[in-house]
Write an enzyme that holds these catalytic residues in place. Structure first.
Site, PDB file in Angstrom:
ATOM      1  N   GLY A 134       1.038  -1.207   0.158  1.00 20.00           N
ATOM      2  CA  GLY A 134       0.033  -0.049   0.001  1.00 20.00           C
ATOM      3  C   GLY A 134       0.911   1.339   0.405  1.00 20.00           C
ATOM      4  O   GLY A 134       0.467   2.312   0.713  1.00 20.00           O
TER       5      GLY A 134
ATOM      6  N   TYR B  87     -14.793  -1.019  10.045  1.00 15.06           N
ATOM      7  CA  TYR B  87     -13.117  -0.509   9.939  1.00 15.06           C
ATOM      8  C   TYR B  87     -12.485  -0.441  11.903  1.00 15.06           C
ATOM      9  O   TYR B  87     -11.474  -1.374  11.751  1.00 15.06           O
ATOM     10  CB  TYR B  87     -13.108   0.646   8.893  1.00 15.06           C
ATOM     11  CG  TYR B  87     -11.714   1.388   9.322  1.00 15.06           C
ATOM     12  CD1 TYR B  87     -11.241   2.235  10.544  1.00 15.06           C
ATOM     13  CD2 TYR B  87     -10.451   1.105   8.677  1.00 15.06           C
ATOM     14  CE1 TYR B  87      -9.738   2.938  10.518  1.00 15.06           C
ATOM     15  CE2 TYR B  87      -9.310   1.736   8.197  1.00 15.06           C
ATOM     16  CZ  TYR B  87      -8.819   2.561   9.978  1.00 15.06           C
ATOM     17  OH  TYR B  87      -7.733   2.963   9.670  1.00 15.06           O
TER      18      TYR B  87
HETATM   19  C1  AKB Z   1     -10.228   7.056   8.691  1.00 16.66           C
HETATM   20  O1  AKB Z   1     -10.132   8.768   8.932  1.00 16.66           O
HETATM   21  O2  AKB Z   1     -10.812   6.195   8.364  1.00 16.66           O
HETATM   22  C2  AKB Z   1      -8.073   7.313   9.000  1.00 16.66           C
HETATM   23  C3  AKB Z   1      -8.638   7.378  10.438  1.00 16.66           C
HETATM   24  C4  AKB Z   1      -8.817   7.825  11.829  1.00 16.66           C
HETATM   25  O3  AKB Z   1      -8.111   5.844  10.786  1.00 16.66           O
HETATM   26  N1  AKB Z   1      -7.364   8.648   8.381  1.00 16.66           N
END
Ligand code: AKB
Length: 321
Positions: free
Chosen positions: A8, A142
């Site tokens: 990446g 995430y």
């Molecule tokens: C996001 O905004 O997804 C990233 C993070 C804070 O992990 N920049």
């Protein structure tokens, strides 16, 4: 001799970290990789290979044939993009890490770096000076992947002695590469709009205060962690890391003196819910204690440097075209 692979590499962090790694280990010792073949243009100073981190056999072949000793695994789908494709983001963020943990074990790599995020924390986590071991109940795809990843890093270290090290990055702000798919990306886009003499539309509310960091500090922290003696690393999940916190309004007010005509509107979208689940500020005494972490940039210093350097970078990019 160390031989370093960056995955990446064409992303925000990778673009600047790869350059620094060549200064530490030499241009011959670093291989930049990315899934996008056109990223090759970003790395005229070192080798570049096209690499899909989901392709375990290709990863294995590269690590074996190139005698790789360290991997910086930066390939990821960030928070906002992950909410659009939760299952794909899980596979990219999770399977790729498990591939590399297994390959680190099989080839006895010297070190593996993997970025985690403030996204491991959830809406019920204390928001001010969030401690290292605060409750972590992320509500985003995430965040769930980052939390699971942290546990797998600790597991591979505990079970197999893999020297994997990780940082819980706040929002990272750099000017050498455009961000992609994150909730903190507004804090990069705003500079480009100001310089272009255009108004800025913030997708977060004016008072959405979030932990942030200027890219040079993120690079400094990554190199400091990775170069620290093994016995100084007490956290094998991921280290809390802090530099500054600000809201879109605070950032806008910091830029305004440079562009008195600059205007902003606030039109929160789905990313507001993501930001609302994150801390406002982070406590990072473990990183300061274990490997002497200290940031160099606060908000005014970052704004000053970006507004000084970004026009040159844009010009340089345009002359490349
Ligand atoms: C996001 O905004 O997804 C990233 C993070 C804070 O992990 N920049």
């Amino acid at each position: 001799m160390e031989k370093v692979l960056v995955t990446g590499a064409a992303g925000q962090l990778g673009t600047e970290l790869t350059q620094q790694l060549t200064e530490v280990y030499g241009t011959e010792a670093v291989i930049a990789s990315d899934i996008h073949p056109e990223a090759k243009a970003t790395f005229p100073y070192c080798r570049f290979v096209v690499l899909d981190v989901m392709d375990r056999e290709r990863l294995r072949k590269c690590i074996k044939e190139e005698n790789i000793t360290q991997v910086y695994h930066l390939a990821a789908v960030l928070s906002a993009a992950a909410e659009k494709k939760p299952l794909l983001s899980w596979r990219v963020n999770m399977d790729s890490l498990l591939h590399l943990l297994e390959l680190a074990r099989e080839f006895k790599l010297n070190k593996l770096f993997w970025p985690s995020s403030i996204a491991v924390f959830g809406p019920d986590t204390p928001k001010i000076q969030t401690p290292q071991d605060a409750a972590k109940e992320p509500v985003t795809a995430y965040g769930i992947a980052k939390l699971a990843g942290e546990r797998w890093c600790a597991y591979y270290h505990q079970q197999y002695g893999v020297d994997v090290r990780s940082l819980r990055f706040p929002g990272l702000i750099g000017y050498k590469a455009l961000p992609g798919g994150g909730t903190t990306d507004y804090a990069v886009a705003i500079f480009h709009q100001a310089l272009a003499g255009k108004s800025f539309r913030s997708f977060l509310k004016k008072d959405s205060r979030l932990p942030m960091m200027y890219m040079p500090d993120a690079i400094k922290a990554t190199l400091a962690l990775m170069q620290a003696p093994k016995d100084r690393i007490s956290i094998r999940s991921s280290y809390n890391l802090a530099a500054m916190s600000f809201s879109p309004e605070e950032l806008y007010q910091g830029i305004l003196p440079y562009f008195p005509e600059f205007s902003i509107t606030y039109e929160p979208d789905y990313r507001q819910a993501i930001a609302d689940g994150w801390p406002q500020s982070i406590a990072d005494q473990e990183a300061r204690r274990d490997w002497d972490w200290a940031p160099d940039y606060d908000l005014p210093a970052m704004i000053r440097e970006i507004l000084q350097e970004l026009p040159k970078w844009i010009q340089h990019k345009q002359s490349d075209l």
